[in-house]
Design a protein around this motif. Structure first.
Motif: not given
Length: 600
Positions: A32-33, A35-36, A38, A60, A64-65, A67, A69
């Motif tokens: 899981i990403q 913001d900046n 991981l 996904t 796959e990560i 996101q 945001s």
């Protein structure tokens, strides 16, 4: 500060290769990403409690990560939610409940995903603990500023506001004298931003329990903290930044924010007269001028000031005029509006309060005459108070006129209009008004003869004290007509009281002394000849002075051969110089003289 602990396992999160993970014998299978940052985590504990992660994972492919945001609350709030899913101990308090609650709602950590989920636990803690404590509620409300939309959606903001208002109302109910108690709550809520503060104060006022004076004091505390610092002389102001996070904002942006803040404060002012001091209202008005507040805002403040204008000081009224279309130092128009409002409300007839009527109804054993006398006395006292306030306002306006008269750009018509707006009876004497004229003439030495005469018409010579008359008699800036009138009325007054006019210029005093000491016919004839000669000279000067004046009837001329031989010598001296065409003023003096002579 209250806190809540959830979970029992120790914290095993760690950072490796620019990623956050958890110590476990099981290999991580969910990336899981946020913001900046991981995160390498596990599907089972997270997907079982987070509906949003379930939906995103279904969309996904393997490896796959996911996101996330613009995650509400940032990585700290996400990690708290993740630790809760793993059963790791987390601490919740007023300092972090808002971001964690927003993060949990964003992830879908509701009872629909898993029974006893995070959202339900946070709401229970908020309602049962945080909203019952003043400091915790205040801190929580301040936290909502960073997540305004979500907090409004989840009802966090409204619940905090209602809780604060209820505690303020409860505090005022328990206090014996809430208007004199220390408003610690006012200091505390002054840290809030204007929008939140405004909503809290609206809730407080709607309760109808907190006294208007307490509300006024709270507004005063808030205004002092966030509004421009206006110097006492009203000539300068310094813009203060209104928020802790206003660094980097331009002066224009800060000014706009403070203007909105001022206008919000004005809408919160209690309607009751005296709930806030006149000085505070005038400081708000000065700030409004600096911030270029709306005309309606400034007029409302001027109206409120007018209701209690008798409490103001001259310094309070020195409101700087910062508009581009005005060259004067101070805003005279706004002061005129205040004075008109004061005179308008003071013209309403005094009414006895309902309490007095009840007293009369209860005391039926008393005679009707006593009841009528009591009501009459109550009305008389109310009328007297109104009369006293007008006298104070007259003194205030005359002091203000002396200040604005020093302004080289002050239009004479504005000065005259403001002076004439004060009722005549409110001035016991015209000494202060004479100082206004004297200051204005010295500041505006280039005024022509007609303008100087127009200005002097605001003065009543009969209301000048002896000291003012002595000064006026030697004032070269005054029109000659004014000097003659002053001398005449002072001479008449001296004759009536039996005193002697002193310190008069050009030998007038010695002339009057001779007139008072001669009792025989020879002295009287000599007095007549001297006065006739002097009056003729004065008449010629006045005729020269009145070439351009249409009011020729006011020229002073001697009345030869009409000295009263059967009266005392001081009355003969008093009327050596009188108008050729006496007006009402002269008729009154002749009548007065006649009555005194008859008594002698």
């Amino acid at each position: 500060m209250k806190f809540m602990k959830l979970g029992t396992r120790p914290d095993t999160f760690f950072t490796t290769e620019a990623a956050r993970s958890i110590s476990s014998d099981v290999t991580t299978d969910l990336k899981i990403q946020v913001d900046n940052s991981l995160y390498n985590l596990h599907k089972f504990p997270l997907l079982s409690k987070c509906l949003r992660l379930q939906a995103l994972w279904a969309e996904t492919t393997d490896g796959e990560i996911i996101q996330l945001s613009n995650f509400p609350g940032g990585i700290e709030a996400f990690e708290t939610c993740a630790k809760f899913c793993y059963g790791i101990t987390v601490t919740i308090s007023a300092l972090n409940i808002v971001p964690v609650r927003c993060a949990a709602a964003y992830l879908g950590m509701t009872d629909g995903a898993d029974r006893g989920n995070l959202v339900g636990k946070l709401d229970a803690f908020l309602n049962s603990c945080i909203l019952r404590r003043w400091k915790d509620t205040l801190v929580t409300l301040q936290q909502t500023r960073q997540y305004m939309a979500l907090c409004e959606e989840f009802g966090i903001t409204s619940r905090c506001i209602d809780a604060l208002a209820s505690m303020i109302i409860s505090h005022c109910c328990k206090t014996n004298n809430p208007t004199k108690s220390r408003n610690s709550w006012a200091e505390d809520i002054s840290e809030l931003g204007m929008d939140l503060y405004w909503r809290v104060m609206l809730a407080v006022k709607s309760g109808g329990v907190v006294p208007a004076r307490s509300v006024g004091k709270a507004l005063k505390v808030y205004a002092r903290k966030w509004l421009p610092n206006v110097a006492k002389n009203g000539k300068s102001g310094e813009i203060l930044e209104g928020d802790d996070d206003s660094g980097g904002e331009s002066v224009k942006e800060v000014t706009l924010k403070q203007r909105l803040l001022l206008e919000k404060i004005v809408t919160l002012l209690p309607a009751e007269k005296g709930s806030v001091s006149c000085g505070f209202l005038l400081r708000l008005l000065k700030a409004g001028n600096i911030l270029n507040a709306s005309a309606s805002c400034k007029m409302e403040l001027a109206r409120r000031v007018g209701l209690q204008l008798d409490e103001a000081t001259v310094t309070d009224l020195l409101i700087p005029s910062l508009t581009y279309d005005s060259e004067t130092v101070y805003d005279v128009d706004i002061v005129m509006n205040m004075l008109e409002e004061f005179m308008l409300q003071s013209q309403s007839p005094p009414t006895s309060p309902p309490r007095e009527r009840l007293v009369c109804e209860r005391r039926r054993s008393r005679s009707a005459e006593n009841v009528e006398f009591e009501l009459h006395e109550n009305g008389r006292r109310s009328s007297s108070a109104s009369h006293g306030s007008k006298i104070r306002v007259a003194k205030l306006i005359d002091g203000y006129l002396q200040e604005i008269a020093k302004d080289p750009n002050m239009p004479m018509d504005k000065l005259i209009a403001l002076a004439e707006a004060v009722p005549e009876f409110a001035r016991a004497d015209h000494d202060d008004l004479y100082r206004v004229v004297d200051i204005y003439l010295k500041t505006h030495s280039g005024l022509d003869k007609s303008a100087r005469k127009k200005l002097c018409r605001i003065l009543d010579c009969k209301k000048l004290t002896v000291e003012a008359c002595m000064h006026a008699a030697q004032n070269e800036m005054l029109p000659l007509r004014m000097v003659v009138q002053v001398l005449f009325f002072e001479q008449a007054r001296s004759a009536i009281t039996g005193s002697q006019v002193t310190n008069l210029p050009n030998g007038i005093n010695s002339l009057l002394a001779k007139s008072n000491s001669g009792d025989d016919e020879n002295d009287m004839s000599e007095l007549q000849r001297q006065e006739s000669k002097k009056s003729e000279t004065l008449r010629m000067r006045l005729e020269e002075d009145e070439i351009s004046d249409s009011e020729s009837d006011d020229v002073f001329m001697p009345r030869r051969g009409r000295l009263m031989r059967n009266g005392s010598s001081r009355f003969k001296a008093a009327f050596c110089v009188i108008p050729a065409k006496p007006k009402k003023m002269m008729n009154k003096i002749w009548t007065m003289n006649k009555s005194v002579t008859e008594r002698n």
